[in-house]
Design a protein around this motif. Structure first.
Motif, PDB file in Angstrom:
ATOM      1  N   HIS A   1       0.840  -1.201   0.000  1.00 35.82           N
ATOM      2  CA  HIS A   1       0.000   0.000   0.000  1.00 35.82           C
ATOM      3  C   HIS A   1       0.874   1.250   0.000  1.00 35.82           C
ATOM      4  CE1 HIS A   1       0.692   0.950   4.261  1.00 35.82           C
ATOM      5  NE2 HIS A   1       0.568  -0.333   4.498  1.00 35.82           N
ATOM      6  N   ALA A   2       0.309   2.350  -0.403  1.00 33.57           N
ATOM      7  CA  ALA A   2       1.019   3.628  -0.437  1.00 33.57           C
ATOM      8  C   ALA A   2       1.022   4.265   0.957  1.00 33.57           C
ATOM      9  CB  ALA A   2       0.352   4.556  -1.441  1.00 33.57           C
ATOM     10  N   THR A   3       1.759   5.345   1.094  1.00 32.32           N
ATOM     11  CA  THR A   3       1.796   6.085   2.346  1.00 32.32           C
ATOM     12  C   THR A   3       0.380   6.504   2.722  1.00 32.32           C
ATOM     13  OG1 THR A   3       3.990   6.877   1.840  1.00 32.32           O
ATOM     14  CG2 THR A   3       2.762   8.118   3.483  1.00 32.32           C
TER      15      THR A   3
ATOM     16  N   SER B   1      -6.109  -3.012   4.057  1.00 31.03           N
ATOM     17  CA  SER B   1      -7.549  -2.942   3.754  1.00 31.03           C
ATOM     18  C   SER B   1      -7.831  -2.363   2.364  1.00 31.03           C
ATOM     19  CB  SER B   1      -8.283  -2.138   4.818  1.00 31.03           C
ATOM     20  OG  SER B   1      -7.765  -0.820   4.898  1.00 31.03           O
ATOM     21  N   LEU B   2      -6.893  -1.594   1.813  1.00 31.28           N
ATOM     22  CA  LEU B   2      -7.073  -1.057   0.460  1.00 31.28           C
ATOM     23  C   LEU B   2      -7.098  -2.161  -0.590  1.00 31.28           C
ATOM     24  CD1 LEU B   2      -4.681   2.018   0.695  1.00 31.28           C
ATOM     25  CD2 LEU B   2      -7.173   2.041   0.726  1.00 31.28           C
ATOM     26  N   TRP B   3      -6.533  -3.325  -0.259  1.00 26.56           N
ATOM     27  CA  TRP B   3      -6.469  -4.456  -1.182  1.00 26.56           C
ATOM     28  C   TRP B   3      -7.630  -5.436  -0.989  1.00 26.56           C
ATOM     29  CZ3 TRP B   3      -3.197  -4.553  -5.137  1.00 26.56           C
ATOM     30  CH2 TRP B   3      -2.070  -3.742  -5.089  1.00 26.56           C
TER      31      TRP B   3
ATOM     32  N   GLY C   1      -2.182 -17.029  -7.330  1.00 28.24           N
ATOM     33  CA  GLY C   1      -0.936 -17.259  -6.621  1.00 28.24           C
ATOM     34  C   GLY C   1      -1.060 -17.005  -5.133  1.00 28.24           C
ATOM     35  N   HIS C   2       0.083 -16.975  -4.473  1.00 25.94           N
ATOM     36  CA  HIS C   2       0.186 -16.778  -3.026  1.00 25.94           C
ATOM     37  C   HIS C   2       0.292 -15.280  -2.745  1.00 25.94           C
ATOM     38  CE1 HIS C   2       2.852 -17.444   0.785  1.00 25.94           C
ATOM     39  NE2 HIS C   2       1.663 -16.951   1.079  1.00 25.94           N
ATOM     40  N   VAL C   3      -0.806 -14.696  -2.309  1.00 26.67           N
ATOM     41  CA  VAL C   3      -0.862 -13.259  -2.053  1.00 26.67           C
ATOM     42  C   VAL C   3      -0.281 -12.968  -0.671  1.00 26.67           C
ATOM     43  CG1 VAL C   3      -2.352 -11.245  -1.820  1.00 26.67           C
ATOM     44  CG2 VAL C   3      -2.890 -13.008  -3.510  1.00 26.67           C
ATOM     45  N   ILE C   4       0.658 -12.034  -0.637  1.00 26.17           N
ATOM     46  CA  ILE C   4       1.270 -11.574   0.605  1.00 26.17           C
ATOM     47  C   ILE C   4       1.028 -10.072   0.679  1.00 26.17           C
ATOM     48  CG2 ILE C   4       3.405 -11.375   1.931  1.00 26.17           C
ATOM     49  CD1 ILE C   4       4.454 -13.649  -0.059  1.00 26.17           C
ATOM     50  N   ALA C   5       0.306  -9.656   1.708  1.00 24.78           N
ATOM     51  CA  ALA C   5       0.005  -8.234   1.900  1.00 24.78           C
ATOM     52  C   ALA C   5       0.324  -7.883   3.346  1.00 24.78           C
ATOM     53  CB  ALA C   5      -1.463  -7.961   1.599  1.00 24.78           C
ATOM     54  N   TYR C   6       0.895  -6.717   3.570  1.00 21.90           N
ATOM     55  CA  TYR C   6       1.220  -6.339   4.942  1.00 21.90           C
ATOM     56  C   TYR C   6       1.002  -4.854   5.150  1.00 21.90           C
ATOM     57  CZ  TYR C   6       5.741  -4.354   3.517  1.00 21.90           C
ATOM     58  OH  TYR C   6       6.718  -3.592   2.943  1.00 21.90           O
ATOM     59  N   ASP C   7       0.753  -4.519   6.427  1.00 21.45           N
ATOM     60  CA  ASP C   7       0.670  -3.116   6.815  1.00 21.45           C
ATOM     61  C   ASP C   7       2.102  -2.631   7.017  1.00 21.45           C
ATOM     62  OD1 ASP C   7      -2.146  -2.804   6.885  1.00 21.45           O
ATOM     63  OD2 ASP C   7      -2.228  -3.783   8.842  1.00 21.45           O
ATOM     64  N   ARG C   8       2.503  -1.628   6.259  1.00 23.77           N
ATOM     65  CA  ARG C   8       3.861  -1.097   6.370  1.00 23.77           C
ATOM     66  C   ARG C   8       4.105  -0.539   7.769  1.00 23.77           C
ATOM     67  NH1 ARG C   8       4.148   3.101   1.811  1.00 23.77           N
ATOM     68  NH2 ARG C   8       6.074   3.576   2.901  1.00 23.77           N
TER      69      ARG C   8
ATOM     70  N   GLY D   1       4.321   1.393  10.960  1.00 20.44           N
ATOM     71  CA  GLY D   1       3.583   2.554  11.442  1.00 20.44           C
ATOM     72  C   GLY D   1       2.209   2.734  10.823  1.00 20.44           C
ATOM     73  N   HIS D   2       1.746   1.780  10.043  1.00 24.47           N
ATOM     74  CA  HIS D   2       0.425   1.868   9.420  1.00 24.47           C
ATOM     75  C   HIS D   2      -0.478   0.789   9.999  1.00 24.47           C
ATOM     76  CE1 HIS D   2       2.916   4.008   6.498  1.00 24.47           C
ATOM     77  NE2 HIS D   2       1.810   4.614   6.124  1.00 24.47           N
ATOM     78  N   ALA D   3      -1.705   1.164  10.282  1.00 22.40           N
ATOM     79  CA  ALA D   3      -2.752   0.246  10.758  1.00 22.40           C
ATOM     80  C   ALA D   3      -2.242  -0.638  11.890  1.00 22.40           C
ATOM     81  CB  ALA D   3      -3.333  -0.545   9.607  1.00 22.40           C
ATOM     82  N   ARG D   4      -2.051  -1.934  11.626  1.00 21.20           N
ATOM     83  CA  ARG D   4      -1.738  -2.904  12.683  1.00 21.20           C
ATOM     84  C   ARG D   4      -0.248  -3.161  12.873  1.00 21.20           C
ATOM     85  NH1 ARG D   4      -5.148  -7.271   9.762  1.00 21.20           N
ATOM     86  NH2 ARG D   4      -4.107  -6.154   8.094  1.00 21.20           N
ATOM     87  N   SER D   5       0.616  -2.467  12.174  1.00 27.45           N
ATOM     88  CA  SER D   5       2.069  -2.653  12.313  1.00 27.45           C
ATOM     89  C   SER D   5       2.691  -1.549  13.163  1.00 27.45           C
ATOM     90  CB  SER D   5       2.737  -2.659  10.928  1.00 27.45           C
ATOM     91  OG  SER D   5       2.375  -3.814  10.203  1.00 27.45           O
ATOM     92  N   GLU D   6       3.774  -1.903  13.843  1.00 25.31           N
ATOM     93  CA  GLU D   6       4.455  -0.960  14.732  1.00 25.31           C
ATOM     94  C   GLU D   6       5.382  -0.014  13.976  1.00 25.31           C
ATOM     95  OE1 GLU D   6       5.235  -3.495  18.773  1.00 25.31           O
ATOM     96  OE2 GLU D   6       6.762  -3.608  17.224  1.00 25.31           O
TER      97      GLU D   6
END
Length: 75
Positions: free
Chosen positions: A30-32, A37-39, A50-57, A59-64
């Protein structure tokens, strides 16, 4: 799409990662100011291919944020 993700420690920071499907990896970034959730609409479609891997960068949403947090840069 599942609303929860697994926490993974990456360089001392907990990142929330979601994985769906199997096969060749498809990485969703996702962008800054965004979050995984955008995906939400695209992930089920992509997971058929395929094997989709998505993460909160960091400081965004659920990541520290790293501690101490100094700056975010493209570099």
């Amino acid at each position: 799409m599942a609303a929860s993700g697994a926490l993974r420690s990456v360089n001392g920071v907990e990142l929330c990662v979601e994985e769906h499907g199997a096969g060749a990896p498809i990485l969703c970034l996702h962008a800054t100011g965004g979050a995984v959730s955008l995906w939400a609409d695209a992930i089920p479609v992509l997971a058929a291919y395929g094997h989709v891997i998505a993460y909160d960068r960091r400081g965004h949403a659920r990541s520290e944020l790293p501690d101490p947090y100094e700056e975010t840069s493209v570099a």
